[in-house]
Motif scaffolding. Sequence first.
Motif, short mmCIF file in Angstrom:
data_model
loop_
_atom_site.label_atom_id
_atom_site.label_comp_id
_atom_site.label_asym_id
_atom_site.label_seq_id
_atom_site.Cartn_x
_atom_site.Cartn_y
_atom_site.Cartn_z
N LEU A 34 0.78 -1.37 -0.06
CA LEU A 34 -0.03 -0.11 0.02
C LEU A 34 0.87 1.29 0.05
O LEU A 34 1.60 1.43 0.87
N PRO A 35 0.82 2.20 -0.87
CA PRO A 35 1.49 3.51 -0.85
C PRO A 35 1.05 4.22 -0.10
O PRO A 35 0.04 4.67 0.21
N TYR A 36 1.93 4.59 0.83
CA TYR A 36 1.98 5.80 2.03
C TYR A 36 2.93 6.77 1.92
O TYR A 36 4.19 6.76 1.27
N VAL A 37 2.38 8.24 2.12
CA VAL A 37 3.56 9.17 2.01
C VAL A 37 3.77 9.44 3.36
O VAL A 37 3.04 9.49 4.51
N VAL A 38 5.16 9.91 3.62
CA VAL A 38 5.68 10.11 4.94
C VAL A 38 6.37 11.54 4.69
O VAL A 38 6.99 11.71 3.95
N ASP A 39 6.05 12.40 5.58
CA ASP A 39 6.65 13.82 5.65
C ASP A 39 7.09 14.08 7.21
O ASP A 39 6.30 13.68 7.98
N VAL A 40 8.49 14.58 7.03
CA VAL A 40 9.08 14.81 8.45
C VAL A 40 9.80 16.17 8.25
O VAL A 40 10.43 16.55 7.22
N VAL A 41 9.74 16.78 9.47
CA VAL A 41 10.42 18.13 9.58
C VAL A 41 11.07 18.18 11.00
O VAL A 41 10.38 17.75 12.05
N SER A 42 12.24 18.79 10.89
CA SER A 42 12.92 18.93 12.15
C SER A 42 14.07 19.52 12.01
O SER A 42 14.33 20.12 11.21
N LEU A 43 14.67 20.02 13.42
CA LEU A 43 15.96 20.70 13.64
C LEU A 43 16.96 19.72 12.72
O LEU A 43 16.82 18.51 12.98
N ASP A 44 18.00 20.47 11.67
CA ASP A 44 18.81 19.52 11.13
C ASP A 44 19.76 19.06 12.19
O ASP A 44 20.50 19.69 12.93
N HIS A 45 20.13 17.78 11.95
CA HIS A 45 21.14 16.96 12.75
C HIS A 45 21.52 15.67 11.88
O HIS A 45 20.74 15.27 11.15
N PRO A 46 22.78 15.26 12.04
CA PRO A 46 23.26 14.40 11.13
C PRO A 46 22.37 12.81 11.80
O PRO A 46 22.02 12.66 12.91
N HIS B 295 -0.44 -4.46 10.07
CA HIS B 295 -1.50 -3.46 10.74
C HIS B 295 -1.21 -2.08 10.67
O HIS B 295 -0.23 -1.70 11.39
N ILE B 296 -1.87 -1.06 9.91
CA ILE B 296 -1.40 0.18 9.73
C ILE B 296 -1.57 1.03 11.05
O ILE B 296 -0.82 2.09 11.24
N ALA B 297 -2.62 0.70 11.59
CA ALA B 297 -2.81 1.78 12.95
C ALA B 297 -1.51 1.30 13.88
O ALA B 297 -1.17 2.41 14.47
N THR B 298 -1.32 0.17 14.02
CA THR B 298 -0.05 -0.22 14.57
C THR B 298 1.28 0.37 14.22
O THR B 298 2.04 1.20 14.86
N LEU B 299 1.47 0.43 12.97
CA LEU B 299 2.51 0.92 12.28
C LEU B 299 2.46 2.48 12.47
O LEU B 299 3.54 3.15 12.87
N ARG B 300 1.48 3.23 12.25
CA ARG B 300 1.42 4.65 12.53
C ARG B 300 1.64 4.89 14.17
O ARG B 300 2.50 5.86 14.21
N ASP B 301 1.02 4.24 15.09
CA ASP B 301 1.56 4.50 16.39
C ASP B 301 2.96 4.19 16.66
O ASP B 301 3.51 5.37 17.24
N ILE C 60 2.09 10.44 8.44
CA ILE C 60 2.30 9.29 7.39
C ILE C 60 0.75 8.97 7.27
O ILE C 60 -0.10 8.94 8.02
N GLU C 61 0.56 9.01 6.01
CA GLU C 61 -0.92 9.07 5.21
C GLU C 61 -0.81 8.18 3.97
O GLU C 61 0.14 8.31 3.34
#
Length: 178
Positions: free
Chosen positions: A92-104, A152-158, A173-174
């Motif tokens: 199943l294709p899901y999109v993940v978007d992440v933003v944070s302070l930059d760090h290695p 199980h998507i709900a478990t993965l999302r959590d 993640i959606e």
Amino acid sequence: MSTQNYLVISALGKDRPGIVDELSKAILNIGCNIADSRMTVLGGEFAILLMVEGNWNTLGKLEEAIPALEQQLDLTIIVKRTEARDSTARALPYVVDVVSLDHPGIVHQLANFFSQRKINIEDMATTSYAAPHTGTVMFSVHMTVGIPADLHIATLRDDFMEFCDTINLDAIIEPAQR
């Protein structure tokens, strides 16, 4: 019966206007078609990935033309034969978007999270930028992942949201909208 064959082309060179025009024209003139592509400028370099389709003969002609194209376009080009993607894979294709302070290590941590769960990263783009007003260096990741249908998507999302909280990442993640 004519079956399509595929060639993946990776090219890298100094960025300048006209590279895509010239490369795509050469591919078209040989009788091949660009089926899929990704291109970007990183620093002063232009990078492109193409999946080209054609019959066996036209792909052979394209492979033979690569040394001349490298010289003509001032690019480093690598080619590899491939096959069509397996359309029977149940992901199943899901999109993940992440933003944070930059760090290695952000990309590695995300890749490890998905790898441990046998989730394939199918597409990914990252960028660093200065936050408005503060100038703080931020890092963003946009990826498409293929989640096995039996997960199980709900478990993965959590699990994912908890993982992101522990390393201070804002994330969503959606399902992908196709």
